[in-house]
Design a protein around this motif. Sequence first.
Motif, PDB file in Angstrom:
ATOM      1  N   LEU A  25     -18.465  -8.480  15.532  1.00 38.43           N
ATOM      2  CA  LEU A  25     -18.965  -7.315  16.251  1.00 38.43           C
ATOM      3  C   LEU A  25     -18.258  -6.075  15.742  1.00 38.43           C
ATOM      4  CD1 LEU A  25     -20.737  -6.345  18.744  1.00 38.43           C
ATOM      5  CD2 LEU A  25     -18.580  -6.382  20.033  1.00 38.43           C
ATOM      6  N   SER A  26     -19.027  -5.053  15.445  1.00 39.77           N
ATOM      7  CA  SER A  26     -18.468  -3.764  15.037  1.00 39.77           C
ATOM      8  C   SER A  26     -18.771  -2.748  16.121  1.00 39.77           C
ATOM      9  CB  SER A  26     -19.076  -3.312  13.705  1.00 39.77           C
ATOM     10  OG  SER A  26     -18.591  -2.035  13.344  1.00 39.77           O
ATOM     11  N   MET A  27     -17.738  -2.126  16.672  1.00 44.03           N
ATOM     12  CA  MET A  27     -17.880  -1.178  17.778  1.00 44.03           C
ATOM     13  C   MET A  27     -17.372   0.193  17.359  1.00 44.03           C
ATOM     14  SD  MET A  27     -16.220  -3.599  20.744  1.00 44.03           S
ATOM     15  CE  MET A  27     -16.483  -2.400  22.039  1.00 44.03           C
ATOM     16  N   ALA A  28     -18.023   1.237  17.873  1.00 43.31           N
ATOM     17  CA  ALA A  28     -17.535   2.604  17.676  1.00 43.31           C
ATOM     18  C   ALA A  28     -17.458   3.277  19.029  1.00 43.31           C
ATOM     19  CB  ALA A  28     -18.447   3.375  16.738  1.00 43.31           C
ATOM     20  N   PHE A  29     -16.235   3.650  19.424  1.00 37.83           N
ATOM     21  CA  PHE A  29     -16.036   4.389  20.660  1.00 37.83           C
ATOM     22  C   PHE A  29     -15.533   5.787  20.298  1.00 37.83           C
ATOM     23  CE2 PHE A  29     -17.316   0.849  22.718  1.00 37.83           C
ATOM     24  CZ  PHE A  29     -16.758   0.528  23.939  1.00 37.83           C
ATOM     25  N   ASP A  30     -15.463   6.674  21.290  1.00 38.59           N
ATOM     26  CA  ASP A  30     -15.082   8.050  20.999  1.00 38.59           C
ATOM     27  C   ASP A  30     -13.593   8.214  20.726  1.00 38.59           C
ATOM     28  OD1 ASP A  30     -14.559   7.410  23.612  1.00 38.59           O
ATOM     29  OD2 ASP A  30     -15.241   9.312  24.456  1.00 38.59           O
ATOM     30  N   SER A  31     -12.783   7.253  21.151  1.00 43.60           N
ATOM     31  CA  SER A  31     -11.343   7.339  20.913  1.00 43.60           C
ATOM     32  C   SER A  31     -10.745   5.946  21.051  1.00 43.60           C
ATOM     33  CB  SER A  31     -10.677   8.294  21.910  1.00 43.60           C
ATOM     34  OG  SER A  31     -10.878   7.851  23.230  1.00 43.60           O
ATOM     35  N   ASP A  32      -9.524   5.807  20.573  1.00 45.15           N
ATOM     36  CA  ASP A  32      -8.848   4.516  20.707  1.00 45.15           C
ATOM     37  C   ASP A  32      -7.643   4.673  21.637  1.00 45.15           C
ATOM     38  OD1 ASP A  32      -7.382   6.084  19.000  1.00 45.15           O
ATOM     39  OD2 ASP A  32      -6.883   4.506  17.593  1.00 45.15           O
ATOM     40  N   PRO A  33      -7.100   3.561  22.141  1.00 43.64           N
ATOM     41  CA  PRO A  33      -5.959   3.667  23.058  1.00 43.64           C
ATOM     42  C   PRO A  33      -4.746   4.282  22.377  1.00 43.64           C
ATOM     43  CG  PRO A  33      -6.346   1.375  22.430  1.00 43.64           C
ATOM     44  CD  PRO A  33      -7.510   2.164  21.913  1.00 43.64           C
ATOM     45  N   ALA A  34      -4.057   5.149  23.108  1.00 42.41           N
ATOM     46  CA  ALA A  34      -2.896   5.830  22.544  1.00 42.41           C
ATOM     47  C   ALA A  34      -1.712   4.885  22.379  1.00 42.41           C
ATOM     48  CB  ALA A  34      -2.502   7.005  23.437  1.00 42.41           C
ATOM     49  N   SER A  35      -1.705   3.780  23.127  1.00 42.31           N
ATOM     50  CA  SER A  35      -0.578   2.846  23.117  1.00 42.31           C
ATOM     51  C   SER A  35      -1.090   1.441  23.403  1.00 42.31           C
ATOM     52  CB  SER A  35       0.443   3.265  24.178  1.00 42.31           C
ATOM     53  OG  SER A  35       1.436   2.270  24.375  1.00 42.31           O
ATOM     54  N   LEU A  36      -0.326   0.433  22.971  1.00 50.28           N
ATOM     55  CA  LEU A  36      -0.653  -0.954  23.307  1.00 50.28           C
ATOM     56  C   LEU A  36      -0.025  -1.397  24.626  1.00 50.28           C
ATOM     57  CD1 LEU A  36      -0.221  -2.716  19.819  1.00 50.28           C
ATOM     58  CD2 LEU A  36      -2.273  -1.675  20.816  1.00 50.28           C
ATOM     59  N   ASP A  37       0.814  -0.544  25.199  1.00 48.56           N
ATOM     60  CA  ASP A  37       1.474  -0.874  26.463  1.00 48.56           C
ATOM     61  C   ASP A  37       0.461  -0.711  27.599  1.00 48.56           C
ATOM     62  OD1 ASP A  37       3.002  -1.034  28.776  1.00 48.56           O
ATOM     63  OD2 ASP A  37       4.684   0.083  27.933  1.00 48.56           O
ATOM     64  N   PRO A  38       0.146  -1.782  28.328  1.00 50.02           N
ATOM     65  CA  PRO A  38      -0.861  -1.678  29.389  1.00 50.02           C
ATOM     66  C   PRO A  38      -0.423  -0.858  30.590  1.00 50.02           C
ATOM     67  CG  PRO A  38       0.176  -3.836  29.455  1.00 50.02           C
ATOM     68  CD  PRO A  38       0.681  -3.158  28.217  1.00 50.02           C
ATOM     69  N   HIS A  39       0.865  -0.499  30.653  1.00 45.38           N
ATOM     70  CA  HIS A  39       1.384   0.224  31.812  1.00 45.38           C
ATOM     71  C   HIS A  39       1.858   1.637  31.479  1.00 45.38           C
ATOM     72  CE1 HIS A  39       2.487  -4.054  33.380  1.00 45.38           C
ATOM     73  NE2 HIS A  39       1.197  -3.804  33.464  1.00 45.38           N
ATOM     74  N   ARG A 194      -8.710   2.350  13.042  1.00 48.78           N
ATOM     75  CA  ARG A 194      -9.414   1.135  13.448  1.00 48.78           C
ATOM     76  C   ARG A 194      -8.462   0.164  14.142  1.00 48.78           C
ATOM     77  NH1 ARG A 194      -8.475  -0.980   7.951  1.00 48.78           N
ATOM     78  NH2 ARG A 194      -7.967  -3.207   8.114  1.00 48.78           N
ATOM     79  N   LEU A 195      -9.074  -0.742  14.921  1.00 51.26           N
ATOM     80  CA  LEU A 195      -8.374  -1.889  15.487  1.00 51.26           C
ATOM     81  C   LEU A 195      -9.197  -3.118  15.159  1.00 51.26           C
ATOM     82  CD1 LEU A 195      -8.213   0.550  17.908  1.00 51.26           C
ATOM     83  CD2 LEU A 195      -6.579  -1.111  18.795  1.00 51.26           C
ATOM     84  N   ASP A 196      -8.540  -4.179  14.694  1.00 49.83           N
ATOM     85  CA  ASP A 196      -9.217  -5.429  14.365  1.00 49.83           C
ATOM     86  C   ASP A 196      -8.722  -6.536  15.285  1.00 49.83           C
ATOM     87  OD1 ASP A 196     -10.610  -4.264  12.271  1.00 49.83           O
ATOM     88  OD2 ASP A 196      -9.081  -4.753  10.786  1.00 49.83           O
ATOM     89  N   VAL A 212     -18.690 -13.774  20.352  1.00 50.72           N
ATOM     90  CA  VAL A 212     -18.075 -12.851  19.403  1.00 50.72           C
ATOM     91  C   VAL A 212     -16.749 -13.435  18.935  1.00 50.72           C
ATOM     92  CG1 VAL A 212     -17.072 -10.561  19.114  1.00 50.72           C
ATOM     93  CG2 VAL A 212     -19.191 -10.841  20.424  1.00 50.72           C
ATOM     94  N   ASP A 213     -16.612 -13.610  17.628  1.00 51.77           N
ATOM     95  CA  ASP A 213     -15.378 -14.219  17.119  1.00 51.77           C
ATOM     96  C   ASP A 213     -14.451 -13.212  16.445  1.00 51.77           C
ATOM     97  OD1 ASP A 213     -16.880 -13.739  14.855  1.00 51.77           O
ATOM     98  OD2 ASP A 213     -16.516 -15.707  13.941  1.00 51.77           O
ATOM     99  N   SER A 214     -14.938 -12.005  16.183  1.00 51.80           N
ATOM    100  CA  SER A 214     -14.082 -10.957  15.624  1.00 51.80           C
ATOM    101  C   SER A 214     -14.670  -9.602  15.985  1.00 51.80           C
ATOM    102  CB  SER A 214     -13.953 -11.092  14.105  1.00 51.80           C
ATOM    103  OG  SER A 214     -15.206 -10.881  13.469  1.00 51.80           O
ATOM    104  N   ILE A 215     -13.791  -8.619  16.110  1.00 51.62           N
ATOM    105  CA  ILE A 215     -14.206  -7.273  16.480  1.00 51.62           C
ATOM    106  C   ILE A 215     -13.509  -6.274  15.571  1.00 51.62           C
ATOM    107  CG2 ILE A 215     -14.224  -5.501  18.288  1.00 51.62           C
ATOM    108  CD1 ILE A 215     -13.934  -7.726  20.352  1.00 51.62           C
ATOM    109  N   ARG A 216     -14.267  -5.313  15.094  1.00 55.00           N
ATOM    110  CA  ARG A 216     -13.671  -4.124  14.484  1.00 55.00           C
ATOM    111  C   ARG A 216     -14.048  -2.939  15.358  1.00 55.00           C
ATOM    112  NH1 ARG A 216     -12.883  -2.786   8.296  1.00 55.00           N
ATOM    113  NH2 ARG A 216     -11.227  -4.245   8.851  1.00 55.00           N
TER     114      ARG A 216
END
Length: 509
Positions: A25-39, A194-196, A212-216
């Motif tokens: 699956l290839s996705m395009a959103f308007d922005s990506d998360p600023a951090s990987l920390d969920p909190h 990008r995030l994979d 879905v087995d992979s996402i970009r």
Amino acid sequence: MKKIAFLLVSFFICVTSFGVHAAPLSMAFDSDPASLDPHEQLSESTLQLSHLTFDPLLRWYQNGEIEPRLATRWEQKDDVTLRIYLRENVRFHTGNAFTANDVMFTIQRLKRSTDFRAMFDAISDVQKVDDFTVDVITHQTTPLLLNILTYVFPMDSLFYQGRDEIIKHGETFASKNISGTGPFVLKHRESGVRLDFTRFEDYWDKESKGNVDSIRMTPIRSDSTRLAALLSGDVDFIFPISPIDIPRIKRSSDIKFVGMPSTRILLLHMNQARRVEFRDQRVREAINLAINQSLIVRKILRGFSEAAGQLSVPQFLGHVPDIKPMYDLEKAKRLMIEAGYEEGFRISMMAPNNRYIQDERISQAIVAMLSKINISVDLKTLPKAQYFQEFDHRSADMMMIGWQSDTNDSNNLFEFLVACTDPNTGMGAYNASSYCNAQIDERIRAANIEMSSERRAKLLQEIERILVKESAVVPLLWQSLAWGAKKNIRIENIVNERNFPYIGDLVVE
């Protein structure tokens, strides 16, 4: 013959597990998360990432009901104790086993988070009963406890232990490393590029039909470029779609469109600590009256949102049906004269340019509307990541923010956006107005422990009426959501009004 039978069984298991066939699956959103920390930040992109890589104890169905995830069931032991039974045989991406220790670790960490603290302040303690049972203990009766627990995405305590510092916009272990129990493992991250992700082979939910087995995931800020990527086939799934482009995407025979209203309110804060003019209720009311919310929705959003005169959407208990947008330019001019500001004044304003649908154009329209009451606005728009750093520093006289109630309830809006700011409890964490009213805080606290829906509604509606009477903030609109995807992507089954698509359940035909 046995070998053939074995191969057939293996094939059947594969098909059952991945729902017909495994698919990228290839996705395009308007922005990506600023951090990987969920909190680190209570934001939409953070929660979208959490649903990909972690699992919540509970989550919302599309119909607004709550379903069990890492919690299998729960029971109220007494007025302040909820016993939660946890799913067994669940693994984190590191291979570590999920246990009650991880739930305790996560809730204790949420209580330390600047952004989540106000929501989790209701919880006094979490105690381990055994490896797969915990008691969540609240200070007082808490009517929205289950709603709050939808924000508990258990973290791998063995992985994060000793390196679980939370720093907003900082460089920490958790901001750059991730281990959850979720359906996807993050394999590569290039911030802003990008995030994979790949499917987690040991994912516990074997009944999921998702294949879905992979996402970009690619952030594309421009609405037109993002749509062009979908129409050309470069990506399979996009969000958001500009209202201007909705007719075009609906005409395409190769693309499906899914839209729905959300509960997110878009509003403006007027910083009374920075500007003495904003301390005058007449000036604040004049600003509210000078901004034509209905025109913004009609001209800029093409009717794909709803003009708002209050914070609470109609389905929330706090909504007051007779409070409507109050555009009245002549009255706004009279109020400015009464307040002694007939000649007006100049202010600074900041807004994001890739966070909310048409946010930059909306902010430009507001500048033009305020000029009609002689308020000159120096507008600065910024990409989301930079904007929210400036928002945290309250860097402008007027600032835009959108807020979706985390608990599907009015009180969450009030305690984050308009309560008196208190770093110890997290109340008012996103109050960029420096507005403070003890009557509102008193009602917020009362509603947080009131179990009667009727009495809660009365308290919450009283807050809305006070906010309107004092023109504390400027409600703009309740945002609508729009997604687009190729015809073979069954997104209608996994999107929701909270905009946390459950990609783990997505079927590609």
